[in-house]
Design a protein around this motif. Structure first.
Motif, mmCIF file in Angstrom:
data_model
loop_
_atom_site.group_PDB
_atom_site.id
_atom_site.type_symbol
_atom_site.label_atom_id
_atom_site.label_comp_id
_atom_site.label_asym_id
_atom_site.label_seq_id
_atom_site.Cartn_x
_atom_site.Cartn_y
_atom_site.Cartn_z
ATOM 1 N N GLU A 23 32.228 -60.163 -37.405
ATOM 2 C CA GLU A 23 31.870 -61.374 -36.651
ATOM 3 C C GLU A 23 31.235 -61.011 -35.312
ATOM 4 O O GLU A 23 30.195 -61.563 -34.934
ATOM 5 C CB GLU A 23 33.118 -62.224 -36.417
ATOM 6 N N PHE A 24 31.835 -60.082 -34.575
ATOM 7 C CA PHE A 24 31.319 -59.684 -33.259
ATOM 8 C C PHE A 24 29.921 -59.095 -33.363
ATOM 9 O O PHE A 24 29.018 -59.480 -32.624
ATOM 10 C CB PHE A 24 32.245 -58.671 -32.585
ATOM 11 N N ILE A 25 29.744 -58.132 -34.290
ATOM 12 C CA ILE A 25 28.440 -57.481 -34.401
ATOM 13 C C ILE A 25 27.405 -58.488 -34.897
ATOM 14 O O ILE A 25 26.240 -58.463 -34.476
ATOM 15 C CB ILE A 25 28.500 -56.207 -35.280
ATOM 16 N N GLY A 26 27.834 -59.405 -35.756
ATOM 17 C CA GLY A 26 26.928 -60.451 -36.225
ATOM 18 C C GLY A 26 26.475 -61.362 -35.096
ATOM 19 O O GLY A 26 25.302 -61.744 -35.020
ATOM 20 N N GLU A 27 27.397 -61.710 -34.215
ATOM 21 C CA GLU A 27 27.042 -62.550 -33.063
ATOM 22 C C GLU A 27 26.062 -61.833 -32.142
ATOM 23 O O GLU A 27 25.041 -62.396 -31.742
ATOM 24 C CB GLU A 27 28.288 -62.936 -32.266
ATOM 25 N N LEU A 28 26.381 -60.600 -31.799
ATOM 26 C CA LEU A 28 25.515 -59.847 -30.880
ATOM 27 C C LEU A 28 24.141 -59.583 -31.481
ATOM 28 O O LEU A 28 23.117 -59.829 -30.841
ATOM 29 C CB LEU A 28 26.187 -58.534 -30.475
ATOM 30 N N PHE A 29 24.104 -59.126 -32.722
ATOM 31 C CA PHE A 29 22.813 -58.856 -33.349
ATOM 32 C C PHE A 29 22.055 -60.146 -33.614
ATOM 33 O O PHE A 29 20.821 -60.150 -33.624
ATOM 34 C CB PHE A 29 22.986 -58.026 -34.617
ATOM 35 N N GLY A 30 22.759 -61.251 -33.815
ATOM 36 C CA GLY A 30 22.097 -62.549 -33.920
ATOM 37 C C GLY A 30 21.391 -62.909 -32.624
ATOM 38 O O GLY A 30 20.269 -63.432 -32.634
ATOM 39 N N LEU A 31 22.040 -62.622 -31.493
ATOM 40 C CA LEU A 31 21.400 -62.845 -30.191
ATOM 41 C C LEU A 31 20.162 -61.958 -30.037
ATOM 42 O O LEU A 31 19.116 -62.410 -29.556
ATOM 43 C CB LEU A 31 22.390 -62.552 -29.049
ATOM 44 N N PHE A 32 20.274 -60.703 -30.471
ATOM 45 C CA PHE A 32 19.133 -59.793 -30.395
ATOM 46 C C PHE A 32 18.004 -60.264 -31.314
ATOM 47 O O PHE A 32 16.827 -60.167 -30.956
ATOM 48 C CB PHE A 32 19.535 -58.364 -30.755
ATOM 49 N N ASP A 33 18.367 -60.769 -32.502
ATOM 50 C CA ASP A 33 17.352 -61.290 -33.426
ATOM 51 C C ASP A 33 16.565 -62.426 -32.776
ATOM 52 O O ASP A 33 15.336 -62.516 -32.946
ATOM 53 C CB ASP A 33 17.989 -61.781 -34.725
ATOM 54 N N GLU A 34 17.255 -63.303 -32.046
ATOM 55 C CA GLU A 34 16.561 -64.386 -31.334
ATOM 56 C C GLU A 34 15.583 -63.819 -30.308
ATOM 57 O O GLU A 34 14.491 -64.350 -30.120
ATOM 58 C CB GLU A 34 17.574 -65.304 -30.644
ATOM 59 N N LEU A 35 15.979 -62.731 -29.658
ATOM 60 C CA LEU A 35 15.102 -62.105 -28.671
ATOM 61 C C LEU A 35 13.868 -61.475 -29.314
ATOM 62 O O LEU A 35 12.810 -61.425 -28.695
ATOM 63 C CB LEU A 35 15.866 -61.049 -27.864
ATOM 64 N N THR A 36 14.007 -60.991 -30.561
ATOM 65 C CA THR A 36 12.823 -60.428 -31.222
ATOM 66 C C THR A 36 11.761 -61.507 -31.387
ATOM 67 O O THR A 36 10.569 -61.243 -31.207
ATOM 68 C CB THR A 36 13.134 -59.789 -32.595
ATOM 69 N N ASP A 37 12.185 -62.719 -31.717
ATOM 70 C CA ASP A 37 11.223 -63.824 -31.832
ATOM 71 C C ASP A 37 10.614 -64.160 -30.477
ATOM 72 O O ASP A 37 9.401 -64.326 -30.359
ATOM 73 C CB ASP A 37 11.903 -65.068 -32.415
ATOM 74 N N LYS A 38 11.457 -64.250 -29.468
ATOM 75 C CA LYS A 38 10.992 -64.607 -28.131
ATOM 76 C C LYS A 38 9.956 -63.615 -27.602
ATOM 77 O O LYS A 38 8.956 -64.004 -27.000
ATOM 78 C CB LYS A 38 12.184 -64.681 -27.174
ATOM 79 N N HIS A 39 10.203 -62.327 -27.817
ATOM 80 C CA HIS A 39 9.337 -61.287 -27.259
ATOM 81 C C HIS A 39 8.328 -60.736 -28.268
ATOM 82 O O HIS A 39 7.614 -59.778 -27.957
ATOM 83 C CB HIS A 39 10.188 -60.151 -26.681
ATOM 84 N N GLU A 40 8.307 -61.326 -29.474
ATOM 85 C CA GLU A 40 7.381 -60.905 -30.533
ATOM 86 C C GLU A 40 7.539 -59.418 -30.854
ATOM 87 O O GLU A 40 6.572 -58.673 -30.978
ATOM 88 C CB GLU A 40 5.938 -61.239 -30.160
ATOM 89 N N VAL A 41 8.799 -59.017 -30.965
ATOM 90 C CA VAL A 41 9.165 -57.634 -31.263
ATOM 91 C C VAL A 41 9.680 -57.586 -32.702
ATOM 92 O O VAL A 41 10.366 -58.493 -33.153
ATOM 93 C CB VAL A 41 10.252 -57.152 -30.268
ATOM 94 N N TYR A 42 9.345 -56.526 -33.414
ATOM 95 C CA TYR A 42 9.752 -56.359 -34.805
ATOM 96 C C TYR A 42 11.083 -55.610 -34.882
ATOM 97 O O TYR A 42 11.215 -54.513 -34.337
ATOM 98 C CB TYR A 42 8.668 -55.586 -35.569
ATOM 99 N N LYS A 43 12.061 -56.206 -35.553
ATOM 100 C CA LYS A 43 13.343 -55.539 -35.777
ATOM 101 C C LYS A 43 13.149 -54.519 -36.892
ATOM 102 O O LYS A 43 12.854 -54.871 -38.025
ATOM 103 C CB LYS A 43 14.405 -56.559 -36.181
ATOM 104 N N VAL A 44 13.337 -53.253 -36.551
ATOM 105 C CA VAL A 44 13.144 -52.182 -37.524
ATOM 106 C C VAL A 44 14.410 -52.005 -38.352
ATOM 107 O O VAL A 44 14.371 -52.043 -39.577
ATOM 108 C CB VAL A 44 12.768 -50.856 -36.829
ATOM 109 N N GLU A 45 15.542 -51.810 -37.669
ATOM 110 C CA GLU A 45 16.793 -51.612 -38.391
ATOM 111 C C GLU A 45 17.970 -51.639 -37.434
ATOM 112 O O GLU A 45 17.799 -51.591 -36.215
ATOM 113 C CB GLU A 45 16.780 -50.288 -39.152
ATOM 114 N N THR A 46 19.144 -51.729 -38.023
ATOM 115 C CA THR A 46 20.384 -51.532 -37.281
ATOM 116 C C THR A 46 21.137 -50.407 -37.977
ATOM 117 O O THR A 46 21.085 -50.279 -39.203
ATOM 118 C CB THR A 46 21.256 -52.802 -37.253
ATOM 119 N N VAL A 47 21.787 -49.581 -37.174
ATOM 120 C CA VAL A 47 22.609 -48.499 -37.699
ATOM 121 C C VAL A 47 23.905 -48.529 -36.910
ATOM 122 O O VAL A 47 23.900 -48.252 -35.710
ATOM 123 C CB VAL A 47 21.914 -47.121 -37.542
#
Length: 166
Positions: A23-47
């Motif tokens: 749940e925690f990592i999903g919330e944080l990475f969900g916030l980062f995913d929103e930022l990829t849209d805002k900044h037009e950045v491509y999410k490559v991967e999470t490890v």
């Protein structure tokens, strides 16, 4: 390319049920995913708790702006700080950002994943792992690319860069 690390997340995860960790990592990475849209950045991967994203030449991304990637990294730190305060947790984010060339491709035949390879990836890992908690550390190449972009676009310097003394 930007690569983040969630400082304190391993310690937090060791004291929580697996469902909470997801749940925690999903919330944080969900916030980062929103930022990829805002900044037009491509999410490559999470490890694990690392998040890797960036921009490249067309047709891979519509925009190739070092400034956007640095701003993305700064907002990752801010969003993590807010999440941590709201949840009363001790988690922060550090980010490394580097500019240059790398190569990407799909690896494997089962559960295929897209990965980036090259010296750039080694250097961005070092930048991320040596960045102070709660900060974004950029390479000289990244700073030079941001400065060049600002000059070419007639923009004033909107970021403050500090040279590390270590």
């Amino acid at each position: 390319i930007a690569q983040s690390d969630l400082c304190g997340f391993t310690r937090l995860a060791s004291t929580r049920r697996p469902e909470e960790v997801v749940e925690f990592i999903g919330e944080l990475f969900g916030l980062f995913d929103e930022l990829t849209d805002k900044h037009e950045v491509y999410k490559v991967e999470t490890v694990g708790d690392a998040y890797i994203a960036g921009q490249a030449e067309a047709p891979l991304t519509f925009k190739n702006s070092p400034l956007c990637v640095v701003r993305f990294g700064l907002e990752m730190v801010q969003k993590t700080n807010k999440w941590s305060r709201d949840r009363k947790e001790q988690v922060s984010c550090r980010v490394g950002v580097h500019s240059g060339e790398c190569i990407g491709g799909i690896v494997g035949t089962e559960m295929q994943r897209y990965h980036l390879f090259g010296k750039l990836m080694t250097e961005v890992e070092v930048l991320e792992s040596t960045a102070p908690e709660g900060r974004v550390q950029v390479s000289r190449a990244c700073k030079d690319a941001v400065d060049k972009q600002l000059r070419l676009e007639g923009m004033s310097q909107s970021l403050i860069f500090e040279e590390r003394s270590e």
